[in-house]
Structures are given as C-alpha cells and as structure tokens.
Design a protein around this motif. Structure first.
Motif, PDB file in Angstrom:
ATOM      1  N   ILE A 269      31.347  32.221  20.186  1.00 57.92           N
ATOM      2  CA  ILE A 269      32.487  31.644  20.930  1.00 57.92           C
ATOM      3  C   ILE A 269      32.544  32.075  22.193  1.00 57.92           C
ATOM      4  O   ILE A 269      32.491  33.384  22.578  1.00 57.92           O
ATOM      5  CB  ILE A 269      33.776  32.024  19.956  1.00 57.92           C
ATOM      6  N   THR A 270      32.632  31.280  23.080  1.00 55.79           N
ATOM      7  CA  THR A 270      32.458  31.414  24.875  1.00 55.79           C
ATOM      8  C   THR A 270      33.684  30.666  25.416  1.00 55.79           C
ATOM      9  O   THR A 270      34.309  29.660  25.049  1.00 55.79           O
ATOM     10  CB  THR A 270      30.883  30.963  25.049  1.00 55.79           C
ATOM     11  N   ALA A 271      33.660  31.397  26.587  1.00 58.58           N
ATOM     12  CA  ALA A 271      34.606  30.854  27.752  1.00 58.58           C
ATOM     13  C   ALA A 271      34.147  31.567  29.284  1.00 58.58           C
ATOM     14  O   ALA A 271      33.345  32.509  29.070  1.00 58.58           O
ATOM     15  CB  ALA A 271      35.996  31.197  27.552  1.00 58.58           C
ATOM     16  N   HIS A 272      34.543  30.910  30.205  1.00 57.70           N
ATOM     17  CA  HIS A 272      33.946  31.696  31.299  1.00 57.70           C
ATOM     18  C   HIS A 272      35.322  32.262  31.941  1.00 57.70           C
ATOM     19  O   HIS A 272      36.455  31.657  32.165  1.00 57.70           O
ATOM     20  CB  HIS A 272      33.260  30.655  32.358  1.00 57.70           C
ATOM     21  N   HIS A 273      35.023  33.564  32.365  1.00 60.05           N
ATOM     22  CA  HIS A 273      36.100  34.329  33.061  1.00 60.05           C
ATOM     23  C   HIS A 273      36.153  34.119  34.405  1.00 60.05           C
ATOM     24  O   HIS A 273      37.138  34.880  35.133  1.00 60.05           O
ATOM     25  CB  HIS A 273      36.138  35.860  32.559  1.00 60.05           C
ATOM     26  N   ASP A 274      35.320  33.710  35.163  1.00 61.03           N
ATOM     27  CA  ASP A 274      35.349  33.570  36.712  1.00 61.03           C
ATOM     28  C   ASP A 274      36.111  32.254  36.948  1.00 61.03           C
ATOM     29  O   ASP A 274      36.368  31.265  36.459  1.00 61.03           O
ATOM     30  CB  ASP A 274      33.991  33.218  37.218  1.00 61.03           C
ATOM     31  N   HIS A 275      36.429  32.257  38.191  1.00 58.49           N
ATOM     32  CA  HIS A 275      36.917  30.942  38.813  1.00 58.49           C
ATOM     33  C   HIS A 275      36.675  31.171  40.392  1.00 58.49           C
ATOM     34  O   HIS A 275      35.588  31.544  40.760  1.00 58.49           O
ATOM     35  CB  HIS A 275      38.613  31.328  38.776  1.00 58.49           C
ATOM     36  N   ILE A 276      37.438  30.394  41.269  1.00 58.46           N
ATOM     37  CA  ILE A 276      36.770  30.148  42.607  1.00 58.46           C
ATOM     38  C   ILE A 276      37.578  30.996  43.750  1.00 58.46           C
ATOM     39  O   ILE A 276      36.773  30.542  44.955  1.00 58.46           O
ATOM     40  CB  ILE A 276      36.948  28.620  42.987  1.00 58.46           C
ATOM     41  N   GLY A 277      38.032  31.907  43.212  1.00 56.72           N
ATOM     42  CA  GLY A 277      38.365  33.075  44.357  1.00 56.72           C
ATOM     43  C   GLY A 277      39.550  32.542  45.410  1.00 56.72           C
ATOM     44  O   GLY A 277      40.512  32.043  44.847  1.00 56.72           O
ATOM     45  N   GLN A 278      39.656  33.100  46.365  1.00 55.89           N
ATOM     46  CA  GLN A 278      40.744  32.853  47.298  1.00 55.89           C
ATOM     47  C   GLN A 278      40.185  32.822  48.733  1.00 55.89           C
ATOM     48  O   GLN A 278      39.093  32.786  49.056  1.00 55.89           O
ATOM     49  CB  GLN A 278      41.531  34.309  47.317  1.00 55.89           C
ATOM     50  N   ARG A 279      41.016  32.283  49.683  1.00 57.20           N
ATOM     51  CA  ARG A 279      41.029  31.926  50.818  1.00 57.20           C
ATOM     52  C   ARG A 279      41.783  32.887  51.788  1.00 57.20           C
ATOM     53  O   ARG A 279      42.923  32.925  51.609  1.00 57.20           O
ATOM     54  CB  ARG A 279      41.191  30.443  51.308  1.00 57.20           C
ATOM     55  N   GLY A 280      41.134  33.663  52.459  1.00 56.72           N
ATOM     56  CA  GLY A 280      41.575  34.791  53.455  1.00 56.72           C
ATOM     57  C   GLY A 280      42.426  35.773  52.444  1.00 56.72           C
ATOM     58  O   GLY A 280      42.055  36.059  51.223  1.00 56.72           O
ATOM     59  N   ASP A 281      43.489  36.394  52.833  1.00 56.34           N
ATOM     60  CA  ASP A 281      44.062  37.488  52.171  1.00 56.34           C
ATOM     61  C   ASP A 281      45.371  37.014  51.144  1.00 56.34           C
ATOM     62  O   ASP A 281      45.800  37.561  50.355  1.00 56.34           O
ATOM     63  CB  ASP A 281      44.765  38.405  52.972  1.00 56.34           C
ATOM     64  N   SER A 282      45.607  35.526  51.383  1.00 56.78           N
ATOM     65  CA  SER A 282      46.989  35.093  50.717  1.00 56.78           C
ATOM     66  C   SER A 282      46.820  33.903  49.924  1.00 56.78           C
ATOM     67  O   SER A 282      47.522  33.714  48.829  1.00 56.78           O
ATOM     68  CB  SER A 282      47.820  34.779  51.884  1.00 56.78           C
ATOM     69  N   ILE A 283      45.762  33.022  50.068  1.00 58.39           N
ATOM     70  CA  ILE A 283      45.587  31.834  49.280  1.00 58.39           C
ATOM     71  C   ILE A 283      44.811  32.117  47.969  1.00 58.39           C
ATOM     72  O   ILE A 283      43.523  32.277  48.223  1.00 58.39           O
ATOM     73  CB  ILE A 283      45.170  30.852  50.206  1.00 58.39           C
ATOM     74  N   ILE A 284      45.109  32.340  46.708  1.00 58.53           N
ATOM     75  CA  ILE A 284      44.619  32.773  45.637  1.00 58.53           C
ATOM     76  C   ILE A 284      44.729  31.422  44.814  1.00 58.53           C
ATOM     77  O   ILE A 284      45.631  30.809  44.439  1.00 58.53           O
ATOM     78  CB  ILE A 284      45.288  33.873  45.121  1.00 58.53           C
ATOM     79  N   ASN A 285      43.358  31.352  44.429  1.00 53.72           N
ATOM     80  CA  ASN A 285      43.270  30.248  43.266  1.00 53.72           C
ATOM     81  C   ASN A 285      43.184  31.110  41.962  1.00 53.72           C
ATOM     82  O   ASN A 285      42.168  31.376  41.379  1.00 53.72           O
ATOM     83  CB  ASN A 285      41.938  29.570  43.400  1.00 53.72           C
TER      84      ASN A 285
END
Length: 490
Positions: A269-285
C-alpha cells in the motif's frame, strides 16, 4: 476418529479465515476524517516546507512518518529499518572555458555551456558548419567525432541534437544573438536518480556571433545566407567543462505487518510523501491533496490493520506500507524500489497506490462528484482486480467508481504518472486511487483546509476493504493479462 478430528480442524481453519475476510468493518471504521485531518495538518504544514525531495522538509516528513509507524506498531520493513535510503544527484559547473585560435572568451559575455555536458577537455583543429540538418549533404556527411557549428541556435532542438548524436558528433556550437547576457546563467543542473548514464550526448556550447566570426572569418556573411550546405573550416578550438557532482540523500519509508500462513507473499500500500517544495522563503507549495492525502491515508490504513492484528485477525499475507520520495521528480523512489526490491516482486500480489484522494474534480460532469473516486489500472495485468474492487465497494463504501483514466487515449496519461507504474512495469497488478486535478494542483493553494475529509475517509476505507480481501484470500492475484510493452512505456 482421527479423520473426523482432521475434518473438524480444517473446518475451524476455514471458518477462521472466512471470518477474517468477512468482518473487516470495525477496523475500517477506525479510518476517520478526524484522524486524517490531524495527520494532514502536520504533513502539509509550513514546517514541512513543501517536502521537496532531498530538502529538509521532505526529511522531516519522512521522520514523522517513521515515528507514526513506530507508534502504530508496525515492524520496520527494510531489513530492520524503516528508512529505505537512496541518493539523487545534482551537477554544478565549477569552470568553463572556450578558446578560438588562442583567444580566450568569457562565459555569459561571449558563450554559455550546458550543465548536462560531461566534465571534459576537448581540442579540435576543424569545425564543420551545418546550416540545414535535413539537407541531402547532411545525410551523407561523415560527422563522427567532429565539432559541429549550427549557425542558428533554433536548430539546437532536442530532436536535432538527437540526430547529431546518432551521427557520432562529439560537440556542438550553436550561434545566438543574445550575447552578452544580462544575468549569469544557472550553473546547477537538474537532479537525477541516474548517476551512471546509458548514453553520452554531445558537448553543447552556445556562442556569440563574434565567436562564430572568429571561427569562420571573412566568409561569415556568405555562409549565413547560402543554400543548405556543409562546409569545414580549419580552426584551433579548445572547449572545457569542469563539474562537481553532489549526492543528495533521500528516503522512502517502509513499515509492515507480517502475515500468518502466507507471510512470504506481499501486498503493498503506497503513496508519495514528497511534493514540489517552495520558492524563496515564503511561497510554500503545501501539497495537502498531492500527496499529503495519500500519505496520511497510508498511516490510517496501517493503524486499521494493526488493530485487526491485535484482535487476532492479522492478515495472512505480509502487508507493506510504503511512502516514497522523488515522485514529483520522476517517480524516483518507486523506481529505486522496483530496481532494488526488498521483497520479491513475483511474490507481491498487488500494489494499491493512493495519490490525491482529498478533493473533487471540478471537470467531472457526470454522476455524483461528492461520492466518487477514479480507479485506474484495474483493467490491466490481472482479471482479479476489478471484481475484488467492485465487490468491496458494493458491499461497504458504495462510491461511484469512475474508470475515465483507464482510457488508452487519455491525454493526461494518468496511468503513467504515479508510483504504481513502477510496480506495474514489473508485472505486479495495481490499482491507483485518484480524485483528479483541480485549480490548486501544484500551487501554493493546495492547503489542508480545502480537503473534504469525510469523502477522503470513505475513499481510504475502500482501499482498506480491497486490501483486506487481497491480503487474506487463498490465492495471489492472477497475472493473466499480458504485460503490453507499448502500453507500459511512459
């Protein structure tokens, strides 16, 4: 009497197994909207920084998942460890040089080079000018090991580079009018999981018109306006690329519940825990739906199976709960597992992969979009998949099972875009659970407050019921649909 005793024992065993399969309800109900929400507000929090593979936030997420697996009571699934580490690699340019007939030129002012170049020094005494790659003269020219000059950088497309590579070209200079550059070129390359390459592409340098004139000389104006042709120019050219490669550690996380009489067969049973990160210090995905929703569902399913085992109703097969990193980079974590499996893939009955089950698809115009899930891949590899899935849904969850993305002509190619693919290409039957994309997909606005937690819980329960049957049935899933090489190519 002995025969009667044997029959009674066999009957008790069958009844016990049937009971395990028939009564998973109490454990499925432990998968709740409240618990999913509690986990997701942590996984998709500011502190996780968008969970980009190899970054601090992704490592924090992996540590959180490991800690929760320990608390739940799972056993470590990677030879005594929960973490399943691997490296991704990133090149950076440390120095580049270009000299023509003893004259040194400057990066950004006169030329740039590709970070994908290999570290190498090359000296050429001749340049082959090509102004049309589809001309008959190109098709018959001997280009092996030679330095090619393309008079227009628009010719340096991936397709044309591939053409030149097939002809054995060693290096390519392409001319651009966009020099000098106003900003310095990026010196860091893309991350990759492949430290060793299957093929080496030609060295690529983009040069100014002034460098091209130094190479060609007085004939420059004539060759730029001439008909398609290939012409050689004697010139002493030195090209150098110096690089450093860093290994970036990352990890999948694996916990398991050992099976009983079929413990040497496995359900993932699987999923991915990563995502695409952030831009600079303030814009978080934040990645709440993608794929925080799948990650926390794996934890909830693990807890439900653990509670069943504590009640004496543990699975017959070993169930492995795995969250992977690198999915957003190119399915790297599952690819690494597929090429370095801890458990035999031919003994893995199925992979149930969860990637985005917390939202609704605004593009879905049929049926009840408050009570559905896209089921992907259940028409491939095994004819057992759909009957098991549909029976579980009909008996328990009563969702609308939407098979839209099973269409071979699906323009989004969803079947190829999540981690189940790296099980399927090895012949392991899979089901992929998905809610479709939405306006917040891969944007900072994919936040946990927008998740439909009751619907998410219902979808996760469907995965649980399906997994319960697969973990406890007498036989592994049949692999009775051929692995079609054409349909398995990303």
């Amino acid at each position: 009497m002995k025969k009667l005793l044997t029959l009674l024992l066999l009957s008790a065993t069958i009844n016990s197994t049937a009971q395990k399969i028939a009564k998973p309800d109490a454990y499925a109900k432990t998968i709740t909207a409240a618990d999913l929400k509690k986990h997701l507000y942590i996984i998709a929090s500011k502190e996780m920084g968008g969970r980009e593979t190899g970054k601090e936030g992704e490592r924090k997420a992996a540590a959180y998942i490991e800690n929760e697996m320990r608390k739940i009571g799972l056993e470590p699934a990677n030879k005594g460890a929960f973490q399943f580490p691997y490296n991704v690699y990133q090149d950076s340019l440390t120095d580049v040089k270009l000299e023509v007939n003893g004259e040194t030129f400057l990066p950004d002012k006169d030329f740039n080079t590709s970070v994908s170049n290999i570290a190498a020094s090359m000296r050429f005494g001749e340049v082959v000018l090509i102004n049309a790659l589809d001309a008959d003269t190109f098709k018959t020219a001997n280009l092996a090991g030679r330095l090619v000059l393309l008079l227009n950088s628009t010719l340096a497309t991936n397709a044309n580079i591939a053409k030149l590579q097939s002809r054995g070209v060693a290096a390519i200079l392409s001319v651009s009018a966009a020099f000098p550059k106003s900003t310095a070129a990026n010196k860091k390359g893309q991350q990759t999981i492949n430290f060793f390459r299957k093929t080496i592409t030609p060295q690529q340098f983009t040069i100014s018109e002034s460098i091209a004139k130094k190479i060609i000389g007085d004939d420059f104006e004539n060759v730029t306006s001439s008909a398609p042709s290939i012409k050689s120019f004697p010139s002493e050219i030195f090209l150098q690329t110096s690089k450093a490669t860093i290994a970036v550690p990352t990890s999948n996380v694996m916990g398991m519940i050992k099976g009983t009489d079929l413990k040497d067969e496995y359900l993932f049973i699987t999923a991915h825990h990563d995502h695409i990160g952030q831009r600079g210090d303030s814009i978080i995905n934040y990645g709440a739906d993608d794929d925080g929703s799948g990650t926390v569902s794996v934890l909830e399913l693990a807890e439900a199976f653990t509670k069943a085992k504590a009640a004496g109703k543990g699975p017959r097969r070993t169930v492995v709960f795995m969250t992977v990193s690198g999915e957003e980079k190119g399915l790297w974590g599952s690819e690494y597992y597929g090429t370095h499996p801890v458990y035999p893939l031919n003994k893995t009955t199925a992979d149930l992969n969860i990637d985005m089950i917390g939202r609704m698809d605004p593009k879905r115009t049929v049926g009840d979009s408050t009570n559905y899930v896209y089921v992907v891949g259940d028409d491939k590899l095994s004819r057992d998949l759909r009957p098991i899935s549909e029976a579980a849904n009909k008996k328990y969850t009563k969702l609308e099972l939407d098979y839209k993305f099973n269409d071979p002509k699906d323009p989004m190619r969803i079947y190829f875009r999540s981690d189940h693919y790296n099980f399927a290409k090895h012949g392991v039957p899979i089901i992929f659970y998905f809610n479709g994309t939405h306006a917040d997909y891969h944007r900072p606005t994919d936040t946990p407050d927008k998740i439909n937690y009751p619907l998410m819980a219902k979808r996760a329960q469907l995965v649980f019921y399906t997994a319960w049957e697969m973990a406890n049935r007498n036989e592994m899933l049949k692999r009775d649909i051929p692995l079609d090489a054409a349909s398995m190519t990303r």
